[in-house]
Design an enzyme around this catalytic site. Structure first.
Site, PDB file in Angstrom:
ATOM      1  CD  GLU A 159      -2.845   1.028   2.485  1.00  0.00           C
ATOM      2  OE1 GLU A 159      -2.874  -0.036   3.148  1.00  0.00           O
ATOM      3  OE2 GLU A 159      -3.642   1.961   2.656  1.00  0.00           O
ATOM      4  CG  ASN A 219      -7.682   2.151   5.615  1.00  0.00           C
ATOM      5  OD1 ASN A 219      -8.547   1.357   5.289  1.00  0.00           O
ATOM      6  ND2 ASN A 219      -7.172   2.195   6.838  1.00  0.00           N
ATOM      7  CG  ASN A 240      -9.386  -1.169   1.754  1.00  0.00           C
ATOM      8  OD1 ASN A 240      -9.030  -2.349   1.810  1.00  0.00           O
ATOM      9  ND2 ASN A 240      -9.206  -0.316   2.750  1.00  0.00           N
ATOM     10  CD  GLU A 241     -10.233  -2.571   6.141  1.00  0.00           C
ATOM     11  OE1 GLU A 241     -10.122  -1.493   6.756  1.00  0.00           O
ATOM     12  OE2 GLU A 241      -9.622  -3.610   6.462  1.00  0.00           O
ATOM     13  CD  GLU A 273      -6.207  -4.914   4.335  1.00  0.00           C
ATOM     14  OE1 GLU A 273      -5.984  -4.640   5.544  1.00  0.00           O
ATOM     15  OE2 GLU A 273      -6.688  -4.109   3.532  1.00  0.00           O
ATOM     16  CD  GLN A 325       0.110  -2.790   3.689  1.00  0.00           C
ATOM     17  OE1 GLN A 325       0.976  -2.194   3.076  1.00  0.00           O
ATOM     18  NE2 GLN A 325      -1.018  -2.181   4.050  1.00  0.00           N
TER      19      GLN A 325
HETATM   20  O1  AHR Z   1      -3.069  -3.016   6.049  1.00  0.00           O
HETATM   21  C1  AHR Z   1      -3.237  -1.845   6.773  1.00  0.00           C
HETATM   22  C2  AHR Z   1      -4.661  -1.311   6.706  1.00  0.00           C
HETATM   23  O2  AHR Z   1      -5.507  -2.195   7.385  1.00  0.00           O
HETATM   24  C3  AHR Z   1      -5.276  -1.210   5.335  1.00  0.00           C
HETATM   25  O3  AHR Z   1      -4.989  -0.006   4.701  1.00  0.00           O
HETATM   26  C4  AHR Z   1      -6.736  -1.297   5.617  1.00  0.00           C
HETATM   27  O4  AHR Z   1      -7.457  -1.853   4.551  1.00  0.00           O
HETATM   28  C5  AHR Z   1      -6.824  -2.094   6.891  1.00  0.00           C
HETATM   29  O5  AHR Z   1      -7.630  -1.478   7.832  1.00  0.00           O
END
Ligand code: AHR
Length: 503
Positions: free
Chosen positions: A27, A72, A172-173, A292, A352
């Site tokens: 990210e 995010n 995302n989320e 994730e 990640q």
């Molecule tokens: O991986 C870190 C963050 O965790 C990501 O940006 C988000 O999708 C999750 O809340």
């Protein structure tokens, strides 16, 4: 010594393992990109500015797909900012991580890196501050051959051939209040449906992932999946799951049991997908993308301090969890859980890859090293290919804060195309050795080709730049195979990889 048993049969197959379950995630966050994979002034940088030492560590993990560019971050990201001449790319405030994004690295540069690392890209579109129109545009930019506004823009920016990105995240989320452009399940389901339709009209060969809940602990978990899938089911291919675990109280047995939760989460989301399928009388199967997963808690306090002192700087050192030995055991158990659910989980991303809650750490201008969690991932990615076998594990159990019946021995098994079998096993017992009997009679004559173990007497032991080999795998003592039954001793609190080949 305590005893456990595992029964395997070559015909008891859970499913083919999709290699994409060994995916990861980069990210635009912290030092994942800037100071992680990319550091043009570093002595080990290549001509494009990518660190060769980091790329070498990534390649050893054999990561088939990398999710990009967020997270995010993506919910406020304009993809157009990150293409074209670098000196014209705008600097933007990133409201997800209170950082300044310089856009020095964008799709073209990341694609070069991914190709060099041997990974495909799983690209997330912004459905937070933007919508289906811009999602369609980036698919046209990335995948349409030529002769349209955005495909010709890509060509003008130096890339004649399409990037041919096959897997796309629809935001995302989107259920989370921390997300730019958070949506209700109904708002999201409608938006995701329209985005998916338009993206697939541009390129019918792509697959798309709808956002599930950002954790099984969200109050809306379950109803979110049900409501949003009701609105987009036929046009999406996967639902995402995200889950991070933590151990702030130092309760190792309770922490190592968290994969019971992960397993339940997977089964619940699969059941909801199938319930919607039934309601719609549909033939379409929606599978899962666990895009994730990891341990995340060590750096939270530190991040608060960083933001107090240094908001809006470039590449703040955020989410830099230093992983210890027990984290590696849980990561191993999470991989075991993914393998055991290979019939429904087709994509998974260790979140990640570099510096940000990552198996690989770097120092700006300095070294790159592997954290403890690197090794279980490396083993699973190397040996956990082919088919997932239904491993019938018979193990003593223990009670902990969340569960009464946690098996001390957590295991999964795989069989590759040549008939070689690998058993991955975590011994969750803090004190006891286990003698594990593995019934392999259906496979014919097998021998143990390798036994790898990872153990440290200190659950809090870590690897550092100065001491990178403090927690590393070593050769195990192996065992015996007689009449199709292998007997192997595994030590307390250990990660084990037991490989069998035809005798
Ligand atoms: O991986 C870190 C963050 O965790 C990501 O940006 C988000 O999708 C999750 O809340």
């Amino acid at each position: 010594m305590k005893k456990a048993g595992i029964i395997l049969d070559k015909d008891f197959v859970i499913g083919d393992i999709d290699k994409r379950i060994y995916g990861s995630f980069i990210e635009h966050l912290g030092r994942a990109v800037y100071g992680g994979i990319y550091e043009p002034d570093h002595p080990k940088a290549d001509e494009l500015g990518f660190r060769k030492d980091v790329a070498e560590l990534v390649k050893k993990l054999n990561v088939p797909i990398v999710r990009y560019p967020g997270g995010n971050f993506v919910s406020g990201f304009n993809w157009e900012d990150s293409v074209g001449p670098r000196d014209k790319r705008p600097k933007r405030l990133d409201l997800a991580w209170f950082t300044t994004e310089t856009n020095e690295v964008g799709l073209h540069e990341f694609a070069e890196w991914a190709e060099m690392a041997g990974s495909d890209i799983m690209y997330a579109v912004n459905l937070g501050t933007r919508g289906p129109e811009q999602a369609r545009d980036i698919v046209e930019y990335a995948n349409h051959p030529s002769g349209s506004r955005f495909s010709d823009m890509r060509i003008a920016n130096g890339r004649k051939d399409p990037f041919n990105i096959k897997l796309w995240c629809l935001g995302n989320e989107m259920d989370g209040p921390w997300q730019m452009g958070q949506k209700t399940a109904v708002e999201y389901g409608r938006t995701a449906n329209e985005a998916a339709k338009m993206m697939k009209w541009v390129d019918p060969s792509i697959e798309v992932v709808a956002c599930g809940s950002s954790s099984s602990e969200m109050p809306t978990f379950g109803s979110w999946e049900m409501e949003m899938l009701d609105l987009c089911y036929e046009n999406v291919d996967y639902v995402s799951l995200h889950r991070y675990y933590e151990n702030p109280t130092g309760d190792t047995p309770g922490f190592l049991a968290r994969t019971m939760d992960m397993d339940g989460f997977i089964k619940s989301v699969a059941a909801i997908c199938d319930a919607v399928k039934g309601k719609k009388h549909s033939k379409h199967v929606v599978n899962l993308s666990f895009d994730e997963w990891n341990v995340w808690y060590h750096s939270r306090q530190q991040d608060e301090e960083i933001w107090k002192q240094d908001k809006w700087n470039r590449a703040l050192p955020l989410l830099e969890d230093i992983y210890n030995f027990e984290d590696a055991l849980l990561a191993g158990s999470m991989l075991i859980t993914l393998i055991r659910n290979a019939d429904r989980v087709k994509v998974a991303c260790l979140a990640q890859l570099v510096n940000v809650i990552a198996p690989i750490m770097t120092r700006n201008g300095g070294g790159a090293w592997a954290q403890t969690i690197y090794y279980p991932f490396m083993h699973a990615s190397a040996f956990g290919r082919g088919k997932a076998l239904n491993a019938l594990v018979d193990s003593p159990v223990y009670a902990c804060i969340d569960y009464d019946d946690v098996p001390y021995i957590d295991a999964a098994a795989t069989m590759d195309d040549d008939g070689n079998v690998t058993v991955f096993a975590v011994n969750r017992d803090m004190k006891e050795d286990y003698e594990i009997t593995i019934d392999l009679r259906s496979f014919g004559n097998m021998t143990i080709s390798e036994h790898i173990i990872m153990h440290n007497d200190d659950v809090k032991a870590v690897n550092t730049e100065e001491n990178p080999d403090n927690v590393v795998p070593v050769k195990g003592q192996g065992g015996t195979v007689n009449d199709g039954k292998a007997v192997i001793k595994v030590g307390p609190l250990s990660w084990n990889v037991i490989r069998f080949k035809k005798a």
